[in-house]
Design a protein around this motif. Structure first.
Motif, PDB file in Angstrom:
ATOM      1  N   LEU A  63       0.685  -0.959  -0.074  1.00 18.53           N
ATOM      2  CA  LEU A  63      -0.003  -0.011  -0.016  1.00 18.53           C
ATOM      3  C   LEU A  63       0.900   1.230   0.265  1.00 18.53           C
ATOM      4  N   GLN A  64       2.099   1.135   0.117  1.00 18.88           N
ATOM      5  CA  GLN A  64       3.149   2.215  -0.222  1.00 18.88           C
ATOM      6  C   GLN A  64       3.274   2.542  -1.617  1.00 18.88           C
ATOM      7  N   THR A  65       2.780   1.758  -2.639  1.00 18.82           N
ATOM      8  CA  THR A  65       3.010   2.050  -3.993  1.00 18.82           C
ATOM      9  C   THR A  65       1.514   2.414  -4.472  1.00 18.82           C
ATOM     10  N   SER A  66       1.729   3.049  -5.718  1.00 25.34           N
ATOM     11  CA  SER A  66       0.556   3.494  -6.330  1.00 25.34           C
ATOM     12  C   SER A  66      -0.218   2.343  -7.071  1.00 25.34           C
ATOM     13  N   GLU A  67       0.220   1.295  -7.372  1.00 26.09           N
ATOM     14  CA  GLU A  67      -0.427   0.351  -7.913  1.00 26.09           C
ATOM     15  C   GLU A  67      -1.156  -0.530  -6.868  1.00 26.09           C
ATOM     16  N   GLY A  68      -0.736  -0.686  -5.495  1.00 25.30           N
ATOM     17  CA  GLY A  68      -1.343  -1.043  -4.489  1.00 25.30           C
ATOM     18  C   GLY A  68      -2.251  -0.444  -3.993  1.00 25.30           C
ATOM     19  N   GLN A  69      -2.201   1.002  -3.977  1.00 27.03           N
ATOM     20  CA  GLN A  69      -3.275   1.796  -3.483  1.00 27.03           C
ATOM     21  C   GLN A  69      -4.329   1.712  -4.363  1.00 27.03           C
ATOM     22  N   LYS A  70      -4.182   1.557  -5.819  1.00 28.88           N
ATOM     23  CA  LYS A  70      -5.319   1.370  -6.821  1.00 28.88           C
ATOM     24  C   LYS A  70      -5.922   0.133  -6.481  1.00 28.88           C
ATOM     25  N   ARG A  71      -5.189  -0.837  -6.164  1.00 28.25           N
ATOM     26  CA  ARG A  71      -6.094  -2.091  -6.031  1.00 28.25           C
ATOM     27  C   ARG A  71      -6.948  -2.183  -4.764  1.00 28.25           C
ATOM     28  N   LEU A  72      -6.618  -1.423  -3.694  1.00 28.77           N
ATOM     29  CA  LEU A  72      -7.301  -1.071  -2.549  1.00 28.77           C
ATOM     30  C   LEU A  72      -8.702  -0.968  -2.800  1.00 28.77           C
ATOM     31  N   PHE A  73      -9.020  -0.115  -3.925  1.00 31.09           N
ATOM     32  CA  PHE A  73     -10.330   0.155  -4.321  1.00 31.09           C
ATOM     33  C   PHE A  73     -11.015  -0.887  -4.946  1.00 31.09           C
ATOM     34  N   SER A  74     -10.573  -2.145  -5.119  1.00 29.97           N
ATOM     35  CA  SER A  74     -11.625  -3.083  -5.314  1.00 29.97           C
ATOM     36  C   SER A  74     -12.458  -3.549  -4.339  1.00 29.97           C
ATOM     37  N   LEU A  75     -12.359  -2.939  -3.134  1.00 32.45           N
ATOM     38  CA  LEU A  75     -13.499  -3.122  -2.053  1.00 32.45           C
ATOM     39  C   LEU A  75     -14.625  -2.059  -2.388  1.00 32.45           C
ATOM     40  N   PRO A  76     -15.619  -2.684  -1.870  1.00 30.04           N
ATOM     41  CA  PRO A  76     -16.734  -1.784  -1.936  1.00 30.04           C
ATOM     42  C   PRO A  76     -16.495  -0.445  -1.417  1.00 30.04           C
ATOM     43  N   VAL A  77     -17.002   0.824  -1.949  1.00 38.24           N
ATOM     44  CA  VAL A  77     -16.440   2.313  -1.473  1.00 38.24           C
ATOM     45  C   VAL A  77     -17.628   3.090  -1.166  1.00 38.24           C
ATOM     46  N   PHE A  78     -18.074   3.512  -0.085  1.00 39.37           N
ATOM     47  CA  PHE A  78     -18.774   4.507   0.318  1.00 39.37           C
ATOM     48  C   PHE A  78     -18.303   6.016   0.188  1.00 39.37           C
TER      49      PHE A  78
END
Length: 429
Positions: A63-78
């Motif tokens: 999560l310290q990388t842009s790619e990891g941060q982008k993948r974080l949002f595969s979770l549902p987001v309110f």
């Protein structure tokens, strides 16, 4: 423990979960996350993830990388409406300190717009009007089955103070009282006598020689002020049971009480003589500064668990705003009102009442120095609430400097083991 206040221009990222899995929430960093809105909209009882687990989750190397941060949002987001239309968001996660810029395209496919944020002005507009007693009465009538027919304290089911405690309050309020009147009160109460002897041999007070009697403990080691203050703190703490379902990772009640009292008294002694409040009463104000929190748990048991979850979900926000939103009354209001009804010194209950607003016209040096002590202790990890810089206007008003406060904190760190032992003796009684 304390948590850094979020950058007000950023979007706050919150991790919630239930038995169906994790979800993310994005809302303006300064706003309160309204959990009830989410529960109603989703029909899921999503809860904030425990602070240390949040820290561990967002500290993952990926999560310290842009790619990891982008993948974080595969979770549902309110996403709160205020953030929904922005092409990119400056995101902060307060527990871990993770900060990054999120492109709207990252969460467009998983986004669910939802009004979940409340501003401080939204909360203030919803508050009942009137003096503190009217506000407390309104809150109790609204959130409990009680109806107010007589004096409020007679109706709320609050236990009365023990005779020994009432005598000690009278001594505390009498400027001419001294050790000669205190010793007989202590001697006739076996529990208090044992407690005084226990305090007198505490490594924090480091008395030379052996302690032979109650007189010896009070006169030679502890003194009038300290015995009266500690006895009152324990007696009031024992009138109500400490709640079980508290915010996770919370600083223990007595540790925060003792450390706030100790630092506030030390800072009071550093203030210029012409503006210095009585150190003994400052100590008592610090010791009782969070007493209203226990009273809230007693008055609103069905809602106290909810309050704990809201505190966990909003680590950047002052407790009084969260309490106003949920209960329409704060721990400081109700704690100060009860102390006044029990005839504690005015300096103490007024100091507690204005703890969060030390520049209020009715605030004085007692609330100001306890406020500074509490905020400094948050920075050191010894008190709960958002971590905020010390107010420069307040420092000037008290004649204290950041350097003095830092030096006293360092001295307390050196005395930590002895202070921890004193805290244990208080918590065990």
């Amino acid at each position: 423990m304390g948590c850094d206040a979020a950058d007000p221009s950023a979007a706050r990222l919150v991790l919630l979960h239930d038995n169906l899995g994790k979800v993310l929430v994005l809302l303006h960093a300064s706003k309160l996350l309204n959990l009830v809105s989410i529960w109603r909209a989703t029909e899921r009882h999503l809860q904030p993830v425990k602070g240390e687990d949040v820290r561990r989750f967002f500290s993952q190397e990926k999560l310290q990388t842009s790619e990891g941060q982008k993948r974080l949002f595969s979770l549902p987001v309110f996403v709160d409406p205020e953030c929904e239309a922005q092409e990119s968001l400056s995101v902060i996660e307060p527990h871990s300190g993770l900060r990054f810029v999120a492109d709207r395209a990252w969460y467009l496919s998983t986004m669910q717009p939802m009004r979940v944020g409340l501003s401080v002005s939204d909360i203030e507009r919803a508050q009942p009007q009137g003096n503190d007693e009217q506000v407390i009465t309104h809150a109790v009538e609204r959130f409990t089955a009680l109806r107010i027919r007589q004096r409020l304290e007679d109706t709320l089911g609050l236990p009365s103070l023990a005779p020994t405690t009432q005598k000690i309050i009278m001594l505390r309020s009498d400027s001419s009282a001294g050790v000669d009147r205190l010793v007989p009160v202590v001697k006739v109460d076996p529990s208090l006598s044992a407690q005084v002897m226990s305090w007198s041999v505490s490594p924090y007070y480091a008395a030379p020689g052996s302690i032979q009697s109650i007189d010896d403990a009070i006169i030679r080691v502890l003194g009038f002020d300290l015995v009266v203050n500690l006895a009152l703190g324990i007696a009031m703490g024992k009138t109500l049971t400490l709640p079980d379902d508290v915010p996770r990772n919370q600083t223990p009640y007595w540790l925060q009480a003792v450390y706030t009292a100790t630092l506030a008294e030390r800072l009071a002694k550093k203030m210029p003589l012409d503006m210095r409040p009585k150190p003994g009463l400052v100590y008592l104000t610090g010791l009782l500064h969070n007493f209203g929190y226990i009273v809230l748990a007693h008055l609103f048991p069905p809602h106290f668990s909810l309050l704990s979850r809201y505190i966990e979900a909003n680590p950047h926000l002052r407790f009084d705003y969260i309490e106003k939103h949920l209960l329409h009354v704060t721990r400081e209001q109700i704690g100060a009102w009860l102390m006044e009804s029990w005839a504690l010194p005015e300096e103490v209950y007024r100091g507690v009442r204005h703890l969060n607003d030390p520049l209020h016209p009715q605030a004085d040096a007692f609330s100001q120095v306890v406020h500074l002590a509490n905020r400094a202790l948050r920075q050191a990890g010894w008190a709960d609430g958002p971590i905020e810089p010390l107010d420069t206007e307040l420092l000037a008003k008290t004649g204290l400097t950041q350097a003095q406060i830092t030096a006293e904190l360092e001295q307390m760190r050196a005395d930590d083991e002895a202070l921890q032992e004193l805290t244990r003796t208080l918590a065990d009684h």
